[in-house]
Design an enzyme around this catalytic site. Sequence first.
Site, short mmCIF file in Angstrom:
data_model
loop_
_atom_site.label_atom_id
_atom_site.label_comp_id
_atom_site.label_asym_id
_atom_site.label_seq_id
_atom_site.Cartn_x
_atom_site.Cartn_y
_atom_site.Cartn_z
N SER A 1 0.83 -1.19 0.00
CA SER A 1 0.00 0.00 0.00
C SER A 1 0.88 1.26 0.00
CB SER A 1 -0.93 -0.06 1.21
OG SER A 1 -2.05 0.73 1.04
N ASP B 1 -8.68 -3.95 -6.44
CA ASP B 1 -8.19 -3.37 -5.19
C ASP B 1 -8.95 -2.08 -4.91
OD1 ASP B 1 -6.62 -1.93 -3.21
OD2 ASP B 1 -4.95 -3.26 -3.70
N HIS C 1 -7.35 -5.78 -0.97
CA HIS C 1 -6.22 -4.84 -0.99
C HIS C 1 -4.91 -5.58 -0.80
CE1 HIS C 1 -3.96 -1.24 -0.62
NE2 HIS C 1 -3.87 -1.23 0.69
#
Length: 548
Positions: A257, A489, A517
């Site tokens: 991320s 995502d 994610h």
Amino acid sequence: MYTRRTPRSASASDPAPRRAGSGGAHRRARGGVRTAVGLLAMAALLVSACSSGSPTTSAASAAAEPAALAALPKSVPAALASYYAQKPDWRGCGVPGFQCATIKAPLDYARPSAGDVRLAVARKKATGERLGSLLVNPGGPGGSAIGYMESYAGIGYPAEVRARYDMVAVDPRGVARSEPVECLDGPDMDTYTQTDITPDDVKEGDGLVAAYRTFAEGCGADAPRLLRHVSTVEAARDMDIVRAALGDKKLNYVGASYGTFLGATYAGLFPDRAGRLVLDGAMDPSLPARRLNLEQTAGFETAFRSFARDCVRQADCPLGGAGTSPERVGRNLKAFFGELDEQPVPTGDPDGRRLTESLATTGVIAAMYDEGAWPQLREALTSAMKEDDGAGLLVLSDGYFERDADGAYSNLMFANAAVNCLDLPPAFDTPDQVRSALPDFRKASPVFGEGLAWASLNCAYWPVHATGEPRRIEAKGAAPIVVVGTTRDPATPYRWAQALAGQLSSARLLTYEGDGHTAYGRGSACVDRTINAYLLRGTPPEDGKRCS
């Protein structure tokens, strides 16, 4: 922007959301992982609510391609030599098998003599023939890398990876154990997270602005000097000092991320020192804030539609029966949010909190990070919509905010805003600019667009001006870097992985066709085998490889 890691394979059964800090077990809302922000705080946490590029930028400059991040000189400056010469004094952490140390870095790299910042570092030594150190970061910004390693990476990464690498985590400056930024106490954060994020009139808009100002003033009062020096570039430079202190010639790293932005920034600054880098759930560093926020809004809509299609196939879906379209499911959920805006429902919370529109929206968004949380979300929505019991959605929201049972919040939300608002200029400068952009955000997501547009206003009131700007990252000369993107995502849209892979000169794009994610450690044997081969043998995948 707020993006975080969601490992699904850490254990056979994840607990209900609990505090862990982007690094705690990064297990988001679902069966147990937590995610990142709450709608209001999303302002800080969302995709870079305070990221880059003000919408007032001229058309000419907005259309121009951003410059590439320039690499730093290969040699260590004399003023930094003492930092690079440090040797960690390892000691017990209180967690069996882990060791901790403190490493110093200059508060201001432009003026190394102006003082230090203390970085908390933890490691779990390799159990076999050592390849080196493997740094991990779960995202955020604001997630505790140490908490993440202690509760997941150091015990849940593949055994063969943990055998060959010292697993290492560094809480970035301003985060968790590294001189954490603090802004509001628990009761004030409770008030903040319940602020109406979809103002219906000027009065409600003024209330939202007041909340943003109060949050920003609290952060500024707590750490006036540090707040100017918590950028991603500075955190990446800190990682190079840690690399040297560990005795490694190159940095090996897995970032998820926001951690992909941190890792890519490291590669851009130190391409010759970039070893085996995995960037999972990638961000596009070249985008201005408004574009980042808008694209992330669309990402959450994509994830919600996937949830909606699954929900109506289940007998316990409270948003529609078999054959109900995702559009209708979205309208049903939006209508429920509207009811909460008028009349919050009880939750049984000992602190008296009721389920507001903002808390419910945060709870739903939390569950979008991992399809494993969808049954929990259906149950929570059913209780709230049909039984006037908002406890389930409040649990999801609290997990997202990292609020514990005692009403205390981790520093995630504070650090997230501090980093985002320093890295890039605000997405919006005034409420009127948000109002003008509402049609675009509603189009991107009829369910979440309005709230996420207003959430993008928070950095307009930040006490410190941004020092960063959108940059392409090329990292010319770096060894192969694996960029991972998941097609549905919610927090880091797949297009961002494609964009980052297109910028990095040595990138290999690995695509996971699925929901949720990030991809590594979340159930795809193909993804895990591919990344393990790269980490253990240095064999990168073919560019464009796809897994499901």
